[in-house]
Design an enzyme around this catalytic site. Structure first.
Site, PDB file in Angstrom:
ATOM      1  N   ASP A   1       0.836  -1.195   0.000  1.00  0.00           N
ATOM      2  CA  ASP A   1       0.000   0.000   0.000  1.00  0.00           C
ATOM      3  C   ASP A   1       0.877   1.254   0.000  1.00  0.00           C
ATOM      4  O   ASP A   1       1.879   1.331   0.713  1.00  0.00           O
ATOM      5  CB  ASP A   1      -0.891  -0.023   1.240  1.00  0.00           C
ATOM      6  CG  ASP A   1      -1.900   1.098   1.275  1.00  0.00           C
ATOM      7  OD1 ASP A   1      -2.763   1.138   0.377  1.00  0.00           O
ATOM      8  OD2 ASP A   1      -1.837   1.930   2.199  1.00  0.00           O
TER       9      ASP A   1
ATOM     10  N   GLU B 152       1.525  -0.676  -5.086  1.00  0.00           N
ATOM     11  CA  GLU B 152       0.542   0.352  -5.396  1.00  0.00           C
ATOM     12  C   GLU B 152       1.318   1.665  -5.422  1.00  0.00           C
ATOM     13  O   GLU B 152       1.634   2.232  -4.373  1.00  0.00           O
ATOM     14  CB  GLU B 152      -0.563   0.421  -4.344  1.00  0.00           C
ATOM     15  CG  GLU B 152      -1.619   1.456  -4.703  1.00  0.00           C
ATOM     16  CD  GLU B 152      -2.304   2.094  -3.501  1.00  0.00           C
ATOM     17  OE1 GLU B 152      -3.460   2.523  -3.649  1.00  0.00           O
ATOM     18  OE2 GLU B 152      -1.678   2.183  -2.423  1.00  0.00           O
TER      19      GLU B 152
END
Length: 559
Positions: free
Chosen positions: A217, A277
């Site tokens: 993330d 990401e």
């Protein structure tokens, strides 16, 4: 554009299993909204175990599990209080082990979310920071700064959180901590060795439990270099993000962290995989995350940001396959996830007109007048785009519920919403409604208080129309979207080969045709008029009408 065959990538040496990720179909499970096994209204790990046969029948290669860690849910689980445990509301470590065993027994790999940019304010390291004095080692694990003005009463800068409101929070002694996301999500200081040690331990902990890989993330945000005198928000926004020297985002130094992680990944057999990401400015910057020495793969969000348009799709595919060949990685194709409006809804709206999705935001929702969206057309285009993606070389990431054709749920009462972006007034590109509309719990049965999600309702209420999209309803319909996904994924396993394609000219700007090395062909008609198919290959997926590909549909061929 030419019809030249794009360069074929040779997978890394080692066992065939080590390269499973290169062509995988990965299914994202948002666990709190997937299946509730104990009737408390919240999806859980046992719910995933209970649906293991469903996932197997769907035909996916891997599950990507969004955060399941202990959390106060200030940001849907992305505020992690303990990186090496399971939220008690979602189960136990024993339940997690059972899930790994159940999925592995069905040939399904498991990828888990790692959230290294920030923790929860309930994390033991942050609680220690609050209890420690200014200048302490404990505080240096996060980003603390003295406030401005008398007794530090003013924030260190005017920076804004992406969820709205100030990005600095006072702690009562003249110091403030930085949180790019919610107030409850303080950012780590990755210059501190204890932070490195915390995450190396976390990666080993889950790898030792059998996890096959990690989704990282905010992978572009870890490394920061904040000057003594902080720039204003306007000055920060104006700093170039393409040279690797931005004080906050996509710094070259972040790759030193991932090289360290790669040493951990490669100690396992097969090596653990990772996907970044990384919302970065250019394709060249994104490619740095996908090198074999780093994470190995990075999300390509380009199609997620595109209109349902043949020219945009062809350009994006050509560009990303070339990038993958240059890095030795494989492409990642995605149309929906937990942060953006579902693509069935996007494709039923007017074109995007160049507007781009950003972290925590997306396109304007179909939450207003009904005439703003064509639901049937959105669903038809969504299937056509998904079948196009599943025919591409590389890995495809699917979001739970897209195989049912679910649309965004816009009509959620304010008291039932959970996204901090909604409560803080951020996310204007979505009418301020936030991301809850794509996180509504899945419908499994035609009827019931939560359409089979659980016996005590759902933590975000489902609309009445969900029953028609339920798994039970679609399994009984041979022509359903669910059964189309199952056929496509099964056929993809048979046909997937190599990491290249060749474009075949169609004579129309709104029709794309590509062929894979084994003769597998994909034709997508993005237009509103049928396309006469000039091919001798047999149709193995999809339906022709009088020898033509209908408007806004995809067919697969095998020659």
């Amino acid at each position: 554009m030419t019809d030249a065959v794009l360069a074929t990538v040779t997978p890394a040496t080692g066992s065939a299993d080590a390269a499973w990720w290169r062509q995988a179909a990965v299914y994202q499970v948002y666990p709190r909204s997937f299946a509730d096994s104990n009737g408390d209204g919240l999806g859980d790990i046992r719910g995933v175990v209970d649906k293991a046969d469903y996932l197997s029948t769907l035909g996916i290669d891997a599950v990507w599990l969004s955060p399941f860690y202990p959390s106060e849910l200030a940001d849907g689980g992305y505020d992690v209080a303990d990186y090496r445990d399971v939220d008690p509301r979602l189960g136990t470590l024993a339940d997690f082990d059972d899930m790994i065993a159940a999925l592995h027994a069905r040939g399904i790999k498991v990828i888990v979310d790692i959230v290294p940019n920030h923790s929860s304010d309930r994390h033991v390291l942050f609680q220690a920071a609050l209890a420690a004095p200014k200048g302490s080692t404990e505080r240096d694990r996060y980003i603390f700064r003295d406030g401005l003005g008398e007794n530090g009463a003013l924030p260190p800068s005017d920076w804004q959180s992406c969820f709205g409101g100030p990005a600095w929070e006072p702690v009562g002694d003249g110091q403030w901590y930085f949180h790019y996301f919610a107030t409850e999500q303080p950012d780590f200081n990755w210059d501190h060795p204890d932070v490195h040690a915390e995450f190396l331990s976390t990666l080993r902990f889950w790898s030792d439990r059998g996890v096959d890989g990690f989704r990282i993330d905010v992978a572009h945000g870890l490394s920061k270099d904040l000057p003594a005198v902080l720039p204003s928000q306007a000055e920060l926004d104006a700093i170039d993000t393409t040279d690797g020297q931005h004080p906050m985002w996509d710094r070259d130094a972040v790759h030193e962290i991932y090289r360290e992680w790669r040493q951990v990944f490669d100690k396992y057999d097969p090596p653990r995989i990772a996907v970044a990401e990384a919302w970065v400015a250019t394709a060249e910057r994104r490619a740095k995350y996908a090198t074999p020495e780093g994470l190995g793969q990075a999300f390509n969000f380009d199609l997620l940001e595109a209109d349902f348009d043949a020219g945009q799709f062809r350009h994006i595919v050509t560009d990303n396959l070339a990038q993958s060949a240059a890095t030795g990685s494989s492409s990642t194709w995605v149309l929906s996830n937990h942060d953006v409006v579902r693509h069935a809804t996007r494709y039923g709206l007017a074109p995007l007109n160049g507007r781009k999705v950003k972290q925590g935001s997306a396109w304007i929702l179909a939450g207003g007048p009904a005439d703003q969206i064509d639901l049937e057309r959105g669903g038809r285009r969504a299937l056509a785009a998904s079948l196009f993606l599943l025919g591409l070389p590389g890995s495809t990431y699917l979001y739970q519920g897209e195989e049912l054709g679910l649309h965004e749920v816009a009509d959620i009462a304010p008291e039932d919403r959970q996204d901090p972006a909604f409560f803080r007034g951020a996310d204007p590109d979505r009418d301020g409604l936030g991301r809850d509309g794509c996180r509504v719990p899945l419908p499994w049965a035609r009827e019931g208080s939560s359409f089979g999600f659980g016996s005590a309702g759902a933590h975000i209420p489902q609309p009445e129309w969900f029953g028609a999209y339920a798994v039970e309803a679609e399994e009984a319909d041979p022509a359903s979207l669910l059964n189309a996904y199952r056929r496509a994924l099964a056929l993809r396993h048979e046909l997937q080969t190599g990491e290249s394609l060749k474009w075949i000219e169609t004579g129309r700007d709104d029709v794309l045709h590509f062929v894979r090395p084994n003769g597998w062909g994909v034709v997508t008609n993005f237009g509103t008029e049928s396309y006469v198919l000039d091919a001798s290959a047999a149709v193995v997926l999809g339906v022709l009408k009088d020898g033509t590909v209908p408007a806004e549909t995809t067919v697969w061929l095998q020659g």
